[in-house]
Design a protein around this motif. Structure first.
Motif: not given
Lengths: 452, 120
Positions: A323-351
């Motif tokens: 049924a097709g193919f998949k891949a899962i990638g991960t990166l770890v973002y650290s303090w300070p503002d770890a979640l905000e950085k990870a969210q920005l990275a996600d937006r960049i990747l999708r763009e």
């Protein structure tokens, strides 16, 4: 004293503890050792292996397991029942035969092989003769994915295993039998339960359900009072000590770790359950609302009162397809503002994926440490020491998935700061083998038992 | 009085295709009635709103002091198709234990719960 029979569980899946079979065979008296190797996905992996090499397609761990319990089998009369045959039970049997020969115990090892569950070669004939093998969830006919099918196996009940034991086998090897039948068959054999003794058969099935996941009923993965569960490094796998009236005690060998209690057994009973009044197997429909549990001393739980109803005229069929193919990638973002950085990275990747014109059936972003397992239920903290960005994609287009895999690493140098955790390299593109559950008339599936 | 399920129940979950099951077990027999009364199908559906795409079924097992829930459309297609960390629904059990139920004070006292058990 009333006769009791002890069936011990030594594997909950292919990948389970390599030591468990030997611990069960040597840790105290048992009559039968039950080894469950198969899960839905396992069958398709085995089918792929068999396509590459026709002498494979079975759970190879089983050969080591038998090697480790040969003394129990040949000297103490422990009989072994396993669905290790996967998609190639005869090849599994010949590997065991070879092992017995090399250990000079060939004359003491009597192997029964159960076949007939493998429907892969019959699919076209079945579809042509009016068996749609419709998906139990979506209702679609198998014809829609016929060309992508990798394996198709009916879940076989306990009857052929009972036949093998009756013919004197001390090792019974099956393909896709139900996990529960591996425990029930020796009880039918020992106590002479008939094919319409519904309450007794239901009791055997429930004993099988409790045992089929190995140590998951004896302290492993147990939430209840988990801090106080002793010595999980030496966890004892469960044993059903059964009586002819269908009652049984769940126990483990003395001196082993873990815990068998009413709460631990209850957790296993509710695992992967649907409608508790209708636990449907090829042998019987068991009613989980009739089960009575009581403590019977240290690490002993008595199970009784079980009711069953006549089996249906269908067998479940487990079909695996590409049924097709998949891949899962991960990166770890650290303090300070770890979640905000990870969210920005996600937006960049999708763009970037958009700009590349790549299309996927699904793109899923999780923020591990924030929302991966409990989603929005977890709420958000003010500040996280680290957050793992985890992005997965799925597509029929292998090229798109591979291109996605190359867009993760650049974020390390051209995305938000404070990033690490990329040492594993590019995400692997995996072929998806999906699961297609279906039903088929019992009358068109015939099993065979052969002594080899 | 607000009670968090974690304080009165334990649970285990697993998968069936794209459906996750959660078995919810009262820590004491006298608390089973609280689960039956307050952990309704609607309450669980509301708890998981946005997290699952399908409906919720509930079954009672008074003999085990347990409820079983089926959460449909919980696993992103299920098994190998799913891109989720929890592709096999192994931790939907603890996600349910986060739920907080509102138990009238009188009923809480009858069930042997004290204000110190309150999640509020």
């Amino acid at each position: 004293m009333t006769k009791t029979v002890r069936v011990a569980s030594g594997q909950g899946f292919w990948g389970d503890s390599l030591d468990a079979p030997r611990q069960q065979a040597e840790g105290g008296q048992i009559d039968y050792l039950m080894l469950d190797y198969l899960a839905e996905v396992t069958m398709s992996i085995l089918q792929k292996q068999k396509e590459r090499d026709p002498s494979t397609g079975y759970a190879r761990d089983f050969v080591g397991a038998i090697d480790s319990v040969l003394t129990g089998i040949t000297e103490r009369g422990v009989r072994v029942i396993a669905n290790a045959g996967g998609v190639n039970p005869p090849a599994c049997a010949s590997a065991i035969r070879q092992l017995a020969h090399s250990k000079s115990v060939s004359d003491k090892v009597r192997i029964a092989v159960v076949t007939g569950d493998d429907l892969l070669g019959d699919l076209d004939r079945l579809l042509d003769s009016g068996h749609p093998l419709a998906n139990m969830e979506s209702g679609e006919s198998l014809a829609t994915i016929r060309d992508e099918v990798l394996s198709a196996n009916a879940y076989i009940g306990s009857t052929p295993i009972v036949e093998g034991l009756g013919r004197g086998a001390n090792i019974v090897i099956t393909g896709r039998s139900t996990d529960t039948a591996l425990t029930m068959a020796p009880l039918r054999h020992e106590f002479g339960w008939g094919p319409t003794d519904w309450d007794l058969l239901a009791a055997g099935i429930i004993a099988g359900h409790i045992l089929e996941c190995g140590a998951q009923c004896s302290g492993g993965n147990c939430l209840h009072d988990w801090r106080s569960i002793p010595d999980l490094a030496n966890v004892g796998y469960p044993i059903a000590e059964a009586s002819a009236d269908g009652s049984f005690v769940v126990m483990k060998h003395p001196g082993t770790g873990g815990r068998i209690s009413v709460p631990s057994v209850t957790e296993q009973l509710v695992y992967e359950m649907g409608d508790p009044r209708e636990y449907i197997t090829p042998d019987v429909v068991a009613d989980f609302t009739t089960i009575q549990l009581e403590s019977d001393g240290d690490n002993r739980v008595r199970v009784s009162g079980i009711k069953g109803r006549p089996a249906t005229d269908k067998l479940k069929v487990s079909i695996a397809y590409r049924a097709g193919f998949k891949a899962i990638g991960t990166l770890v973002y650290s303090w300070p503002d770890a979640l905000e950085k990870a969210q920005l990275a996600d937006r960049i990747l999708r763009e970037r994926l958009d700009r590349l014109g790549l299309h996927f059936d699904e793109v899923l972003t999780e923020f591990v440490g924030v929302s991966a397992t409990h989603g929005s239920l977890a709420g958000q903290q003010a500040d996280y020491p680290e957050v793992q960005l985890r992005v997965g994609v799925r597509s029929r287009n292998k090229g798109a998935v591979e291109r996605f895999s190359r867009e993760i690493a650049p974020l390390v140098l051209n995305g938000p700061p404070g990033v690490t955790g990329f040492a594993g390299g590019r995400p692997k593109t995996e072929e998806i083998v999906a699961y297609w559950p279906a039903l088929i008339d019992k009358s068109v599936v015939s099993t065979h038992v052969e002594m080899v | 009085m607000k009670i968090r399920l974690l304080d009165i129940a334990h649970a285990r979950s697993g998968d069936k295709g794209d459906t996750a099951n959660v078995g919810l077990i009262a820590l004491r027999p006298e608390w089973y009635g609280l689960l039956v009364e307050h952990v309704t199908r609607d309450a669980v559906r509301a708890h998981f709103m946005g997290a699952i795409t399908g409906d919720v079924d509930r079954f009672e097992l008074p003999n085990l002091n347990a409820l079983n829930f089926l959460l449909h459309g919980a696993l992103g297609g299920g098994g190998t198709l799913s891109l989720k960390t929890d592709a096999q629904g192994k931790v939907y059990s603890t996600a349910l234990l986060r739920m907080i139920i509102e138990v009238p004070d009188g009923e809480a006292r009858t069930s042997g719960l004290s204000p110190s058990d309150s999640a509020a």
